[in-house]
Motif scaffolding. Structure first.
Motif, PDB file in Angstrom:
ATOM      1  N   PHE A  51      48.864  48.806  28.451  1.00 26.16           N
ATOM      2  CA  PHE A  51      48.541  47.883  27.135  1.00 26.16           C
ATOM      3  C   PHE A  51      49.182  46.868  27.234  1.00 26.16           C
ATOM      4  O   PHE A  51      49.205  46.252  26.142  1.00 26.16           O
ATOM      5  N   ASP A  52      49.632  46.250  28.399  1.00 23.69           N
ATOM      6  CA  ASP A  52      50.337  44.869  28.258  1.00 23.69           C
ATOM      7  C   ASP A  52      49.440  43.997  28.959  1.00 23.69           C
ATOM      8  O   ASP A  52      48.473  44.309  29.703  1.00 23.69           O
ATOM      9  N   ASP A  53      49.524  42.830  28.394  1.00 25.11           N
ATOM     10  CA  ASP A  53      48.891  41.260  29.170  1.00 25.11           C
ATOM     11  C   ASP A  53      49.975  40.735  29.854  1.00 25.11           C
ATOM     12  O   ASP A  53      49.269  39.627  30.677  1.00 25.11           O
ATOM     13  N   GLU A  54      51.113  41.017  29.899  1.00 21.33           N
ATOM     14  CA  GLU A  54      52.153  40.413  30.779  1.00 21.33           C
ATOM     15  C   GLU A  54      53.019  41.555  31.509  1.00 21.33           C
ATOM     16  O   GLU A  54      53.040  42.363  30.939  1.00 21.33           O
ATOM     17  N   GLY A  55      53.497  41.143  32.491  1.00 23.83           N
ATOM     18  CA  GLY A  55      54.522  41.778  33.032  1.00 23.83           C
ATOM     19  C   GLY A  55      55.417  41.103  34.295  1.00 23.83           C
ATOM     20  O   GLY A  55      55.046  40.034  34.621  1.00 23.83           O
ATOM     21  N   VAL A  56      56.404  41.797  34.422  1.00 24.01           N
ATOM     22  CA  VAL A  56      57.529  41.053  35.358  1.00 24.01           C
ATOM     23  C   VAL A  56      57.817  42.086  36.447  1.00 24.01           C
ATOM     24  O   VAL A  56      58.107  43.360  36.038  1.00 24.01           O
ATOM     25  N   VAL A  57      57.811  41.715  37.778  1.00 27.41           N
ATOM     26  CA  VAL A  57      58.162  42.844  38.632  1.00 27.41           C
ATOM     27  C   VAL A  57      59.319  42.190  39.740  1.00 27.41           C
ATOM     28  O   VAL A  57      59.058  41.060  39.888  1.00 27.41           O
ATOM     29  N   GLU A  58      60.379  42.656  39.757  1.00 27.86           N
ATOM     30  CA  GLU A  58      61.454  42.389  40.798  1.00 27.86           C
ATOM     31  C   GLU A  58      61.516  42.969  41.875  1.00 27.86           C
ATOM     32  O   GLU A  58      61.312  44.406  41.820  1.00 27.86           O
ATOM     33  N   PHE A  59      61.411  42.471  43.021  1.00 31.95           N
ATOM     34  CA  PHE A  59      61.142  43.139  44.137  1.00 31.95           C
ATOM     35  C   PHE A  59      61.973  42.406  45.290  1.00 31.95           C
ATOM     36  O   PHE A  59      62.647  41.558  45.097  1.00 31.95           O
ATOM     37  N   GLU A  60      62.677  43.215  46.379  1.00 36.29           N
ATOM     38  CA  GLU A  60      63.097  42.746  47.406  1.00 36.29           C
ATOM     39  C   GLU A  60      62.235  42.916  48.833  1.00 36.29           C
ATOM     40  O   GLU A  60      61.833  44.323  48.900  1.00 36.29           O
ATOM     41  N   GLY A  70      65.887  39.153  57.644  1.00 39.35           N
ATOM     42  CA  GLY A  70      66.048  38.700  56.040  1.00 39.35           C
ATOM     43  C   GLY A  70      65.413  39.510  55.095  1.00 39.35           C
ATOM     44  O   GLY A  70      64.727  40.327  55.405  1.00 39.35           O
ATOM     45  N   THR A  71      65.678  39.058  53.998  1.00 37.14           N
ATOM     46  CA  THR A  71      64.892  39.544  52.720  1.00 37.14           C
ATOM     47  C   THR A  71      64.515  38.464  51.773  1.00 37.14           C
ATOM     48  O   THR A  71      65.237  37.250  51.853  1.00 37.14           O
ATOM     49  N   LEU A  72      63.454  38.486  50.948  1.00 37.96           N
ATOM     50  CA  LEU A  72      62.912  37.733  50.016  1.00 37.96           C
ATOM     51  C   LEU A  72      63.339  38.630  48.739  1.00 37.96           C
ATOM     52  O   LEU A  72      62.645  39.547  48.720  1.00 37.96           O
ATOM     53  N   HIS A  73      63.999  37.915  47.752  1.00 39.92           N
ATOM     54  CA  HIS A  73      64.285  38.901  46.841  1.00 39.92           C
ATOM     55  C   HIS A  73      63.909  37.799  45.492  1.00 39.92           C
ATOM     56  O   HIS A  73      64.240  36.789  45.326  1.00 39.92           O
ATOM     57  N   GLU A  74      62.796  38.448  44.785  1.00 41.34           N
ATOM     58  CA  GLU A  74      62.197  37.511  43.757  1.00 41.34           C
ATOM     59  C   GLU A  74      61.740  38.371  42.553  1.00 41.34           C
ATOM     60  O   GLU A  74      61.608  39.426  42.499  1.00 41.34           O
ATOM     61  N   ARG A  75      61.721  37.462  41.473  1.00 36.55           N
ATOM     62  CA  ARG A  75      61.299  38.142  40.145  1.00 36.55           C
ATOM     63  C   ARG A  75      60.031  37.430  39.987  1.00 36.55           C
ATOM     64  O   ARG A  75      59.979  36.386  39.339  1.00 36.55           O
ATOM     65  N   SER A  76      58.843  38.390  39.745  1.00 33.44           N
ATOM     66  CA  SER A  76      57.526  37.689  39.715  1.00 33.44           C
ATOM     67  C   SER A  76      56.986  37.855  38.308  1.00 33.44           C
ATOM     68  O   SER A  76      57.161  39.075  37.909  1.00 33.44           O
ATOM     69  N   ARG A  77      56.348  36.919  37.757  1.00 31.74           N
ATOM     70  CA  ARG A  77      55.534  36.911  36.449  1.00 31.74           C
ATOM     71  C   ARG A  77      54.176  37.254  36.900  1.00 31.74           C
ATOM     72  O   ARG A  77      53.496  36.639  37.717  1.00 31.74           O
ATOM     73  N   PHE A  78      53.519  38.257  36.167  1.00 34.58           N
ATOM     74  CA  PHE A  78      51.979  38.581  36.439  1.00 34.58           C
ATOM     75  C   PHE A  78      51.364  38.491  34.859  1.00 34.58           C
ATOM     76  O   PHE A  78      51.785  38.824  33.855  1.00 34.58           O
ATOM     77  N   VAL A  79      50.104  38.069  34.876  1.00 35.04           N
ATOM     78  CA  VAL A  79      49.417  38.274  33.721  1.00 35.04           C
ATOM     79  C   VAL A  79      47.941  39.053  33.901  1.00 35.04           C
ATOM     80  O   VAL A  79      47.578  38.938  34.985  1.00 35.04           O
ATOM     81  N   ARG A  80      47.762  39.763  32.854  1.00 29.03           N
ATOM     82  CA  ARG A  80      46.068  40.540  33.008  1.00 29.03           C
ATOM     83  C   ARG A  80      45.227  39.728  32.345  1.00 29.03           C
ATOM     84  O   ARG A  80      45.299  39.222  31.009  1.00 29.03           O
ATOM     85  N   GLU A  81      44.177  39.136  33.135  1.00 30.11           N
ATOM     86  CA  GLU A  81      42.877  38.585  32.518  1.00 30.11           C
ATOM     87  C   GLU A  81      41.602  39.245  32.928  1.00 30.11           C
ATOM     88  O   GLU A  81      41.531  39.764  34.290  1.00 30.11           O
ATOM     89  N   TRP A  85      45.367  42.167  37.045  1.00 29.96           N
ATOM     90  CA  TRP A  85      46.485  41.528  37.311  1.00 29.96           C
ATOM     91  C   TRP A  85      46.436  40.082  38.075  1.00 29.96           C
ATOM     92  O   TRP A  85      46.002  40.391  39.183  1.00 29.96           O
ATOM     93  N   LEU A  86      47.050  39.365  37.640  1.00 30.59           N
ATOM     94  CA  LEU A  86      47.326  38.141  38.560  1.00 30.59           C
ATOM     95  C   LEU A  86      48.664  37.318  38.514  1.00 30.59           C
ATOM     96  O   LEU A  86      49.285  37.502  37.612  1.00 30.59           O
ATOM     97  N   TYR A  87      48.794  37.093  39.696  1.00 31.59           N
ATOM     98  CA  TYR A  87      50.358  36.802  39.911  1.00 31.59           C
ATOM     99  C   TYR A  87      50.339  35.175  39.456  1.00 31.59           C
ATOM    100  O   TYR A  87      49.578  34.304  39.746  1.00 31.59           O
ATOM    101  N   LEU A  88      51.325  34.959  38.626  1.00 31.72           N
ATOM    102  CA  LEU A  88      51.528  33.701  37.899  1.00 31.72           C
ATOM    103  C   LEU A  88      52.547  32.735  38.621  1.00 31.72           C
ATOM    104  O   LEU A  88      52.262  31.473  38.945  1.00 31.72           O
ATOM    105  N   ASP A  89      53.761  33.418  38.610  1.00 32.30           N
ATOM    106  CA  ASP A  89      54.729  32.456  39.451  1.00 32.30           C
ATOM    107  C   ASP A  89      55.933  33.682  39.444  1.00 32.30           C
ATOM    108  O   ASP A  89      56.095  34.677  39.242  1.00 32.30           O
ATOM    109  N   GLY A  90      56.942  33.048  40.262  1.00 33.42           N
ATOM    110  CA  GLY A  90      58.178  33.846  40.578  1.00 33.42           C
ATOM    111  C   GLY A  90      59.200  32.959  40.710  1.00 33.42           C
ATOM    112  O   GLY A  90      59.383  31.753  40.969  1.00 33.42           O
ATOM    113  N   GLU A  91      60.551  33.662  40.567  1.00 35.54           N
ATOM    114  CA  GLU A  91      61.744  32.895  40.600  1.00 35.54           C
ATOM    115  C   GLU A  91      62.702  33.718  41.828  1.00 35.54           C
ATOM    116  O   GLU A  91      62.833  34.873  41.439  1.00 35.54           O
ATOM    117  N   VAL A  92      62.991  32.768  42.789  1.00 33.32           N
ATOM    118  CA  VAL A  92      63.855  33.533  43.781  1.00 33.32           C
ATOM    119  C   VAL A  92      65.166  33.896  43.274  1.00 33.32           C
ATOM    120  O   VAL A  92      65.778  32.876  42.698  1.00 33.32           O
TER     121      VAL A  92
END
Length: 93
Positions: A51-60, A70-81, A85-92
């Motif tokens: 029931f959400d239009d936005e979400g955040v996923v933190e991953f490694e 090595g690893t990539l650790h990111e907190r990614s923002r997604f929007v539903r259209e 679900w579409l990837y919007l951006d992320g913060e490493v």
């Protein structure tokens, strides 16, 4: 998130392009030669439910390139259209 990780692992630029929000999507997607994605661990999720239009996923994501690891650790923002679900951006992290 898992499907985008798999697309990176398989170097599927077409899928990454279609799952990336047009407002932040790069013109082209380049892959690092010899880089192998090994494992994805979801660290946290905020919203992103049915029931959400936005979400955040933190991953490694763990990678290997030749003898380097090595690893990539990111907190990614997604929007539903249009129910996708579409990837919007992320913060490493």
């Amino acid at each position: 998130m898992r499907s985008r990780y798999t697309a990176f692992a398989l170097e599927d630029a077409a899928y990454l392009h279609t799952s990336w929000h047009p407002s932040t999507r790069p013109r082209s997607i380049e892959f690092e030669p010899g880089l192998r994605w090994r494992t994805l661990v979801i660290v946290d999720r905020v919203a992103g439910g049915p029931f959400d239009d936005e979400g955040v996923v933190e991953f490694e994501a763990f990678w290997q390139q030749d003898r380097a690891r090595g690893t990539l650790h990111e907190r990614s923002r997604f929007v539903r259209e249009d129910r996708r679900w579409l990837y919007l951006d992320g913060e490493v992290q």
